[in-house]
Design a protein around this motif. Structure first.
Motif, PDB file in Angstrom:
ATOM      1  N   PRO A 124       0.795  -1.202  -0.028  1.00  0.00           N
ATOM      2  CA  PRO A 124       0.020  -0.127  -0.189  1.00  0.00           C
ATOM      3  C   PRO A 124       0.853   1.262   0.124  1.00  0.00           C
ATOM      4  CG  PRO A 124      -0.062  -1.161   2.078  1.00  0.00           C
ATOM      5  CD  PRO A 124       0.592  -2.025   1.164  1.00  0.00           C
ATOM      6  N   LEU A 125       2.073   0.975   0.318  1.00  0.00           N
ATOM      7  CA  LEU A 125       2.929   2.485   0.524  1.00  0.00           C
ATOM      8  C   LEU A 125       3.956   2.508  -0.634  1.00  0.00           C
ATOM      9  CD1 LEU A 125       3.457   2.914   4.402  1.00  0.00           C
ATOM     10  CD2 LEU A 125       1.874   4.057   2.951  1.00  0.00           C
ATOM     11  N   ALA A 126       3.959   1.731  -1.580  1.00  0.00           N
ATOM     12  CA  ALA A 126       4.843   1.523  -2.703  1.00  0.00           C
ATOM     13  C   ALA A 126       4.821   2.928  -3.455  1.00  0.00           C
ATOM     14  CB  ALA A 126       4.618   0.473  -3.925  1.00  0.00           C
ATOM     15  N   GLY A 127       3.669   3.501  -3.789  1.00  0.00           N
ATOM     16  CA  GLY A 127       3.639   4.760  -4.264  1.00  0.00           C
ATOM     17  C   GLY A 127       4.222   5.861  -3.517  1.00  0.00           C
ATOM     18  N   THR A 128       4.069   5.817  -2.146  1.00  0.00           N
ATOM     19  CA  THR A 128       4.997   6.805  -1.457  1.00  0.00           C
ATOM     20  C   THR A 128       6.237   6.541  -1.198  1.00  0.00           C
ATOM     21  OG1 THR A 128       3.036   6.457   0.253  1.00  0.00           O
ATOM     22  CG2 THR A 128       5.111   7.745   1.074  1.00  0.00           C
ATOM     23  N   ALA A 129       6.864   5.407  -1.350  1.00  0.00           N
ATOM     24  CA  ALA A 129       8.306   5.111  -1.558  1.00  0.00           C
ATOM     25  C   ALA A 129       8.845   5.728  -2.880  1.00  0.00           C
ATOM     26  CB  ALA A 129       8.661   3.463  -1.697  1.00  0.00           C
ATOM     27  N   ARG A 130       7.955   5.293  -3.950  1.00  0.00           N
ATOM     28  CA  ARG A 130       8.643   6.083  -5.307  1.00  0.00           C
ATOM     29  C   ARG A 130       8.543   7.512  -5.145  1.00  0.00           C
ATOM     30  NH1 ARG A 130       5.854   1.367  -7.862  1.00  0.00           N
ATOM     31  NH2 ARG A 130       7.320  -0.030  -8.756  1.00  0.00           N
ATOM     32  N   GLY A 131       7.608   8.182  -4.610  1.00  0.00           N
ATOM     33  CA  GLY A 131       7.580   9.665  -4.591  1.00  0.00           C
ATOM     34  C   GLY A 131       8.657  10.176  -3.799  1.00  0.00           C
ATOM     35  N   ILE A 132       9.663   9.558  -3.034  1.00  0.00           N
ATOM     36  CA  ILE A 132      10.508  10.632  -2.494  1.00  0.00           C
ATOM     37  C   ILE A 132      11.598  10.935  -3.439  1.00  0.00           C
ATOM     38  CG2 ILE A 132      10.093   9.292  -0.428  1.00  0.00           C
ATOM     39  CD1 ILE A 132      12.784   7.424  -0.859  1.00  0.00           C
ATOM     40  N   ALA A 133      11.795  10.632  -4.749  1.00  0.00           N
ATOM     41  CA  ALA A 133      12.578  10.864  -5.632  1.00  0.00           C
ATOM     42  C   ALA A 133      12.363  12.130  -5.988  1.00  0.00           C
ATOM     43  CB  ALA A 133      13.007   9.803  -6.578  1.00  0.00           C
ATOM     44  N   ALA A 134      10.941  12.498  -6.060  1.00  0.00           N
ATOM     45  CA  ALA A 134      10.422  13.812  -6.638  1.00  0.00           C
ATOM     46  C   ALA A 134      10.505  14.797  -5.730  1.00  0.00           C
ATOM     47  CB  ALA A 134       9.118  13.634  -7.207  1.00  0.00           C
ATOM     48  N   SER A 135      10.926  14.469  -4.453  1.00  0.00           N
ATOM     49  CA  SER A 135      10.496  15.644  -3.296  1.00  0.00           C
ATOM     50  C   SER A 135      11.481  16.909  -3.453  1.00  0.00           C
ATOM     51  CB  SER A 135      10.982  15.003  -1.892  1.00  0.00           C
ATOM     52  OG  SER A 135      10.939  15.720  -0.885  1.00  0.00           O
ATOM     53  N   GLU A 136      11.027  18.027  -3.519  1.00  0.00           N
ATOM     54  CA  GLU A 136      11.509  19.153  -3.778  1.00  0.00           C
ATOM     55  C   GLU A 136      12.673  19.500  -2.777  1.00  0.00           C
ATOM     56  OE1 GLU A 136       8.922  22.631  -4.713  1.00  0.00           O
ATOM     57  OE2 GLU A 136       8.343  21.796  -6.608  1.00  0.00           O
ATOM     58  N   ARG A 137      12.091  19.155  -1.377  1.00  0.00           N
ATOM     59  CA  ARG A 137      12.684  19.265  -0.158  1.00  0.00           C
ATOM     60  C   ARG A 137      13.900  18.656  -0.068  1.00  0.00           C
ATOM     61  NH1 ARG A 137       7.243  20.265   0.739  1.00  0.00           N
ATOM     62  NH2 ARG A 137       6.873  17.992   1.163  1.00  0.00           N
ATOM     63  N   LEU A 138      13.960  17.206  -0.538  1.00  0.00           N
ATOM     64  CA  LEU A 138      15.034  16.422  -0.310  1.00  0.00           C
ATOM     65  C   LEU A 138      15.958  16.486  -1.484  1.00  0.00           C
ATOM     66  CD1 LEU A 138      13.412  13.164   0.878  1.00  0.00           C
ATOM     67  CD2 LEU A 138      14.121  15.063   2.219  1.00  0.00           C
TER      68      LEU A 138
END
Length: 632
Positions: free
Chosen positions: A572-586
């Protein structure tokens, strides 16, 4: 249990706007939903939010001393306040309330800073002495209760129980500290020697700060420390009897309350021991609660149920599923600073469950640190024995080479995961223990970092403060030094932060009877063989509690409050895992490399590697930075 906030002008004592103090305190309303108050005088302002536990109607804060010469805001509980009150009354002190807050005021007026040594409890408080024009800030021995500090541009120091109290002050700078990111990516939390925001500090556990108008703030002074330098003597029977006495003392002292009281029950040794001793001391059934998971491999509710049935507790339980962590923003907001101990989720849920029926809950935290119950402590103990046989000149080259060529095998049985052991044996004991504690070692962190963070980090490594702490510890052995580091570094930064924030988020007071300072001091004096024997950590405690608990509770493999993150990030959190690479803050900040973040997400989802903990770290860092509303 409460929330406190305030402002003190250590320069020119300018007027303090009571509305500003009120806003700071109101940011902590969750810590104290039962009442509030503000007091100001030239150069000082104190704010309070109250959770009523003792003397429910008679102890509003800020509270003045009987002679009006001192005023206090206090977060915590003083368990020996009745005995202290009686002692102070013999000396002429008078009291208008029946609670513990007024006792602290009288103790300060009698003994000054020396009053702290007489307080048995968990606390953070700010006491203003109107005659001496001094502000006395203090924190309990182990850091159960937090206190954040910040010097501001107007010559004042602001303080609050949580960072969100300081964030309510308009002069607080909101600039992230890149060294705190290095600390966080190493440990999964920001240790007490640093804060996620530049210019914000935490008063260390067992320290106080005495401020005066017209003087620059001095460094905090340590008023208590635990020592492993002395060894208790006596037979196992004698030491066991002493330990049982200390355990009972810790539990019964923390059962004093004017509101309903219960206990967290995981089914492990520590919480089961607390429940057993509570049942022994109580005429009524103990109210217990536990949290389970919908993943059978990490669910312990069966053991908790077994203990509940044994002691006829009034037991309640609830199951946590991936759907319970949809609101990641709420979890991040509870902690303010990034916090990646995933057991915070079940801890929050068990606090919510407890709060439905009680206002105070006893936990089993502290015994692993004090009595050597962690697996890493046992491994370190064995490694230290090996270091004793082989000189560094031999260990370094041999084990260093083996560690470099040995494959990393997180998927293999523990006995075949030798890479970390080899690398550890090539180093000093302190360096090896830092490696064991770290979620990511220095090379792994560097592979995730962007050029910006690598540049700002410079030569600093998060392991350095921990290594220095162990090398200067009041200890006789490597095991002593490791336990000292756990009590001084890991415990306040991770365990106690987790329990304080999650319990306070729902208006629940959590108490740690196994952190009674007399119990911890005794545990620190135990011979190593009474702490670790064979493959059993916490040996003397388990041996002692055989009188109360079955062997399958005492001697089953230690599990801890485990959250099935790895499976959740593949489902259920696979999309959240992939989304970190698009984080502006990181990424756009230059702190992390976008391709490296995308790579670990895909490796985890495809089951090539288990990056569950690191993905959780990155997700919580991203959420926390968003909540802080960083500004240049």
């Amino acid at each position: 249990m409460c929330g406190i906030a305030g402002i003190f002008h250590y320069g020119t004592p300018k007027p303090v706007d009571p509305r500003r103090v009120e806003r700071m305190a109101d940011a902590l309303a969750h810590r104290g939903p039962d009442g509030s108050g503000v007091w100001t005088a030239p150069g000082v302002g104190l704010g309070h939010r109250r959770l009523s536990i003792i003397d429910l109607a008679g102890s509003p804060q800020p509270m003045h001393s009987v002679d009006r010469r001192a005023v206090i805001v206090f977060n915590g509980e003083i368990y020996n306040y009745r005995a202290l009150r009686a002692e102070l009354e013999v000396g002429g002190a008078r009291f208008h309330t029946g609670g513990d807050t007024e006792v602290i005021l009288a103790a300060w007026q009698r003994w000054g800073p020396g009053c702290l040594e007489r307080l048995d409890g968990m606390f953070a408080f700010a006491l203003y002495d109107c005659e001496r024009r001094q502000l006395f800030l203090a924190r309990d021995r182990f850091g159960v209760k937090p206190l954040f500090l910040a010097r501001l541009s107007d010559g004042s120091m602001a303080f609050a129980s949580e960072l969100k109290g300081l964030l309510a002050h308009p002069l607080l700078r909101r600039v992230a500290d890149p060294l705190a990111v290095e600390d966080y990516m190493t440990w999964g939390y920001v240790p007490d020697h640093r804060s996620i925001l530049k210019g914000v500090e935490k008063l260390p556990a067992g320290h106080f700060l005495l401020l005066e108008h017209g003087r620059e703030p001095p460094p905090p002074r340590q008023w208590w420390d635990v020592s492993f330098e002395h060894r208790a003597k006596g037979s196992t029977a004698d030491l066991s009897a002493e330990l049982l006495h200390r355990l009972r003392e810790g539990v019964t002292s923390r059962m004093v309350a004017d509101v309903p009281l219960g206990a967290f029950l995981s089914g492990g040794v520590d919480s089961s021991s607390v429940v057993a001793l509570m049942a022994e001391a109580s005429r009524d059934p103990v109210r217990s609660c536990s949290i389970g998971f919908d993943v059978e491999a990490v669910d312990e509710t069966g053991y908790a149920r077994q203990v509940a049935e044994l002691f006829a507790t009034d037991h309640r339980e609830r199951v946590v599923s991936p759907g319970d962590i949809v609101d990641l923003d709420r979890i991040a907001g509870i902690f303010d600073e990034p916090f990646a101990d995933a057991s915070a989720l079940p801890t929050l849920r068990v606090c919510e469950l407890a709060r439905e029926n009680v206002k105070v809950a006893l936990s089993g935290d502290g015994a692993d640190e004090a009595l050597a119950g962690y697996r890493r402590q046992m491994f370190h103990h064995r490694e230290e024995q090996a270091r004793g046989f082989l000189p560094q000149a031999l260990r370094g080259p041999v084990f260093g080479t083996l560690g470099k060529v040995w494959p990393k095998a997180d998927w293999a049985p523990r006995g075949l995961r030798a890479k970390t052991t080899f690398l550890s044996l090539a180093e000093s004991g302190a360096q090896g223990y830092a490696r064991a504690l770290a979620i990511l070692d220095a090379p792994s962190r560097a592979r995730l970092y962007g050029e910006g963070l690598l540049r700002e980090r410079g030569d600093y490594r998060a392991e350095n403060p921990l290594i220095a702490l162990m090398e200067t510890a009041p200890a006789r052995s490597g095991l002593d030094a490791a336990q000292y580091a756990d009590l001084k570094f890991w415990l306040p930064g991770d365990i106690l932060t987790k329990v304080d924030r999650t319990s306070m988020a729902v208006g629940l007071e959590a108490r740690e009877p196994l952190l009674d300072h007399r119990l911890v001091s005794f545990a620190a004096s135990l011979p190593e063989r009474q702490r670790i024997r064979g493959r059993q950590g916490k040996w003397l405690m388990k041996h002692t509690m055989e009188r109360c608990l079955p062997r399958d509770i005492l001697y089953r493999p230690k599990q801890g409050f485990v959250t099935p993150l790895a499976e959740w990030f593949r489902g259920p959190l696979a999309g959240t895992a992939r989304g970190i690479a698009a984080s502006e803050r990181l990424v756009d900040s230059g702190w992390f490399d976008r391709r490296a973040l995308a790579r670990i997400a895909e490796q985890h989802i495809s089951r090539q590697y288990d990056h569950g903990r690191v993905l959780w770290q990155l997700v919580m860092l991203d959420k926390s930075l968003a909540g802080l509303d960083l500004r240049g």
